[in-house]
Scaffold this motif. Structure first.
Motif, PDB file in Angstrom:
ATOM      1  N   ASP A 165       0.854  -1.179   0.000  1.00 19.96           N
ATOM      2  CA  ASP A 165       0.000   0.000   0.000  1.00 19.96           C
ATOM      3  C   ASP A 165       0.892   1.231   0.000  1.00 19.96           C
ATOM      4  O   ASP A 165       1.529   1.550   1.004  1.00 19.96           O
ATOM      5  N   SER A 166       0.932   1.930  -1.121  1.00 24.30           N
ATOM      6  CA  SER A 166       1.874   3.038  -1.265  1.00 24.30           C
ATOM      7  C   SER A 166       1.540   4.230  -0.374  1.00 24.30           C
ATOM      8  O   SER A 166       2.326   5.170  -0.288  1.00 24.30           O
ATOM      9  N   ASP A 167       0.373   4.216   0.297  1.00 24.82           N
ATOM     10  CA  ASP A 167       0.049   5.301   1.220  1.00 24.82           C
ATOM     11  C   ASP A 167       0.794   5.174   2.554  1.00 24.82           C
ATOM     12  O   ASP A 167       0.826   6.123   3.336  1.00 24.82           O
ATOM     13  N   VAL A 452      -0.819  13.850  -8.051  1.00 24.89           N
ATOM     14  CA  VAL A 452      -0.970  13.086  -6.811  1.00 24.89           C
ATOM     15  C   VAL A 452      -0.985  14.039  -5.624  1.00 24.89           C
ATOM     16  O   VAL A 452      -0.118  14.907  -5.512  1.00 24.89           O
ATOM     17  N   ILE A 453      -1.975  13.873  -4.734  1.00 26.43           N
ATOM     18  CA  ILE A 453      -2.059  14.673  -3.517  1.00 26.43           C
ATOM     19  C   ILE A 453      -1.322  13.916  -2.418  1.00 26.43           C
ATOM     20  O   ILE A 453      -1.639  12.770  -2.112  1.00 26.43           O
ATOM     21  N   SER A 454      -0.342  14.581  -1.791  1.00 24.63           N
ATOM     22  CA  SER A 454       0.527  13.926  -0.820  1.00 24.63           C
ATOM     23  C   SER A 454      -0.056  13.967   0.580  1.00 24.63           C
ATOM     24  O   SER A 454      -0.915  14.809   0.901  1.00 24.63           O
ATOM     25  N   PRO A 455       0.399  13.080   1.482  1.00 28.03           N
ATOM     26  CA  PRO A 455      -0.008  13.136   2.893  1.00 28.03           C
ATOM     27  C   PRO A 455       0.309  14.482   3.542  1.00 28.03           C
ATOM     28  O   PRO A 455      -0.438  14.952   4.398  1.00 28.03           O
ATOM     29  N   TRP A 456       1.421  15.128   3.141  1.00 23.85           N
ATOM     30  CA  TRP A 456       1.771  16.438   3.704  1.00 23.85           C
ATOM     31  C   TRP A 456       0.665  17.446   3.436  1.00 23.85           C
ATOM     32  O   TRP A 456       0.289  18.228   4.313  1.00 23.85           O
ATOM     33  N   GLU A 457       0.126  17.426   2.233  1.00 16.24           N
ATOM     34  CA  GLU A 457      -0.931  18.376   1.884  1.00 16.24           C
ATOM     35  C   GLU A 457      -2.188  18.117   2.693  1.00 16.24           C
ATOM     36  O   GLU A 457      -2.850  19.060   3.161  1.00 16.24           O
ATOM     37  N   ARG A 458      -2.521  16.849   2.889  1.00 16.38           N
ATOM     38  CA  ARG A 458      -3.696  16.527   3.704  1.00 16.38           C
ATOM     39  C   ARG A 458      -3.467  16.883   5.167  1.00 16.38           C
ATOM     40  O   ARG A 458      -4.385  17.315   5.871  1.00 16.38           O
ATOM     41  N   GLU A 459      -2.218  16.695   5.625  1.00 15.88           N
ATOM     42  CA  GLU A 459      -1.908  16.964   7.024  1.00 15.88           C
ATOM     43  C   GLU A 459      -1.965  18.460   7.353  1.00 15.88           C
ATOM     44  O   GLU A 459      -2.550  18.866   8.357  1.00 15.88           O
ATOM     45  N   TYR A 460      -1.361  19.284   6.497  1.00 15.85           N
ATOM     46  CA  TYR A 460      -1.189  20.688   6.852  1.00 15.85           C
ATOM     47  C   TYR A 460      -2.157  21.651   6.158  1.00 15.85           C
ATOM     48  O   TYR A 460      -2.302  22.810   6.587  1.00 15.85           O
TER      49      TYR A 460
END
Length: 465
Positions: A165-167, A452-460
């Protein structure tokens, strides 16, 4: 009698033969059932076809579409309609085996061989886009001067737990102690011993293919390793790196582990490099061009360094080919951020190891391990040769740390591609078509990344903006 002895030695060798007939005898001796006809693409991925050995020797021509040389790492294609030198119909290219690369595939259950192929047009012309031909083109420039480059690559990589799972971030694998590595264990023998069965397979697979490992060490990161190859001819060493990567990945999978050559696979761990040691030998005398007769450094040595300083930033997209590659180039890490040089100095991009005059060499510490070895070696050697051609002079050698100095290298892929496109001397060396196609591939890969939307973008950003 002498000729018979040479042929017998060749047939007994684990790697490489000299002719079609010797290849047929070599495979018959080993009772080879199948053969992998492989071609390295722009990403260093093995493309090709698998066929029965009997069909291979029926004289069939291996055909593959020209588009294998402009496919991105994600399987997409850039818009190349403006590059008129390409065949818009995406017709077949002809691929001819280089029997010097013939060897077995030791991880297959059935007796299987592999051989690297070269690409030609239907009219018999070499395909300038092919990575092996790109390197050959640079080597011809050295040959015209009566010189032979010598290289020795060092390849770093990580072992990680299987990740489907690449996430989710990557994690170090479990070793024989039942625990994953924590902290830094540079040069630790016990850390290497954690994966002894895996490394035994790597050595066995390598020996079966005639691939020569010089040393294996544990690097700074958790489960990060480095394999050093013996010095030799650039094309042969590029072939070995190409095959080594595949070998290490296959050996790791056998032990339910992933081996990755991503430049920065784990956020808090060091990146992985492919350092390239480089020297030049006079083809007639065998003497090191970097040393004068009195043992002192030659003018060519200094101009080679200056060429690296001048052109490595412009050819960076061939040595750091992905968005992820630039995450490795961080200040206060083992990776260089500039193209300063120094004697036995690991904080600079260009290190000169202590050596005797005959072994004088320049270590290029800039390339990342995700680079296509053919293109990275070609780029590095081209930069040095341009420095010699133009009699460039280097800056003063750095005696302390270079980590506080400004960035000399591009900070991202688009910046690197732009520098590549704008450099006329590199266009002259590599050809307009290769520069245009390779640049388009890298730009398309960047556009794929931007979707691609990254985890950093979702986090901050998700709840804060």
């Amino acid at each position: 009698m002498p000729r018979k002895k040479v042929a017998q030695t060749t047939l007994e060798a684990p790697r490489g033969v000299a002719s079609y007939d010797e290849a047929k005898a070599w495979m018959a001796t080993r009772r080879i059932d199948d053969i992998e006809c492989i071609v390295p693409d722009q990403s260093g991925v093995a493309r090709g076809k698998l066929m029965p050995a009997s069909k291979f020797f029926e004289g069939r021509v291996l055909n593959l579409p020209e588009s294998i040389f402009y496919q991105t790492i994600s399987g997409d294609y850039p818009d190349l309609r403006e590059i008129t030198e390409l065949d818009p119909s995406d017709g077949d290219l002809h691929f001819v085996p280089d029997f010097s690369t013939l060897c077995i595939v030791p991880w297959e259950d059935e007796p299987t061989a592999q051989v690297v192929h070269d690409a030609y047009t239907r009219d018999g012309d070499v395909v300038e886009l092919a990575p092996r031909q790109v390197l050959r083109r640079v080597l011809k420039l050295y040959e015209d001067r009566g010189w032979v480059p010598v290289v020795a690559p060092e390849i770093e990589f990580y072992l990680v737990r299987p990740n489907t799972d690449s996430d989710y971030p990557l994690e170090p694998p479990i070793g024989r102690s039942g625990r994953a590595e924590k902290g830094r264990k540079s040069y630790s023998i016990s850390a290497v011993n954690e994966f002894d069965p895996l490394f035994d397979d790597i050595y066995d697979y390598s020996e079966a293919q005639g691939l020569e490992i010089d040393t294996l060490i544990h690097e700074e990161g958790a489960a990060q390793l480095e394999i050093n190859l013996r010095h030799g001819a650039p094309l042969e060493l590029a072939d070995q790196v190409f095959l080594f990567k595949r070998t290490i990945r296959e050996a790791a999978l056998k032990h339910n582990i992933y081996a990755t050559f991503m430049a920065k696979p784990i956020a808090q761990e060091p990146g992985s490099a492919m350092h390239i040691h480089q020297s030049i030998v006079d083809a007639k005398t065998g003497e090191n061009v970097f040393s004068n007769k009195d043992g002192e450094p030659s003018p060519e040595f200094y101009s080679f360094i200056a060429g690296q300083q001048e052109y490595l930033p412009a050819v960076m997209c061939m040595m750091a080919p992905y968005v992820n590659s630039y995450r490795r180039l961080a200040r206060y890490t083992a990776a260089p951020i500039n193209i300063q040089w120094g004697y036995d100095n690991r904080t600079v991009g260009l290190r000169i190891p202590h050596s005797k005059p005959q072994a004088r060499r320049v270590e290029n510490r800039v390339p990342s391990s995700d680079a296509n070895p053919y293109l990275a070696i070609a780029a590095s050697l081209a930069a040095g040769l341009l420095g010699i051609r133009d009699n460039l002079q280097p800056t003063e050698a750095i005696t302390g740390s270079a980590r506080e100095l400004p960035y000399d290298l591009p900070r991202g892929l688009l910046e690197a591609v732009a520098a590549f496109q704008e450099c006329e001397p590199l266009r002259e060396v590599f050809g307009e078509t290769f520069v245009s196609v390779y640049s388009a591939i890298k730009q398309e890969e960047f556009e794929t990344f931007m979707r691609v939307i990254s985890p950093w973008e979702r986090e901050y950003l998700l709840l804060n903006v």
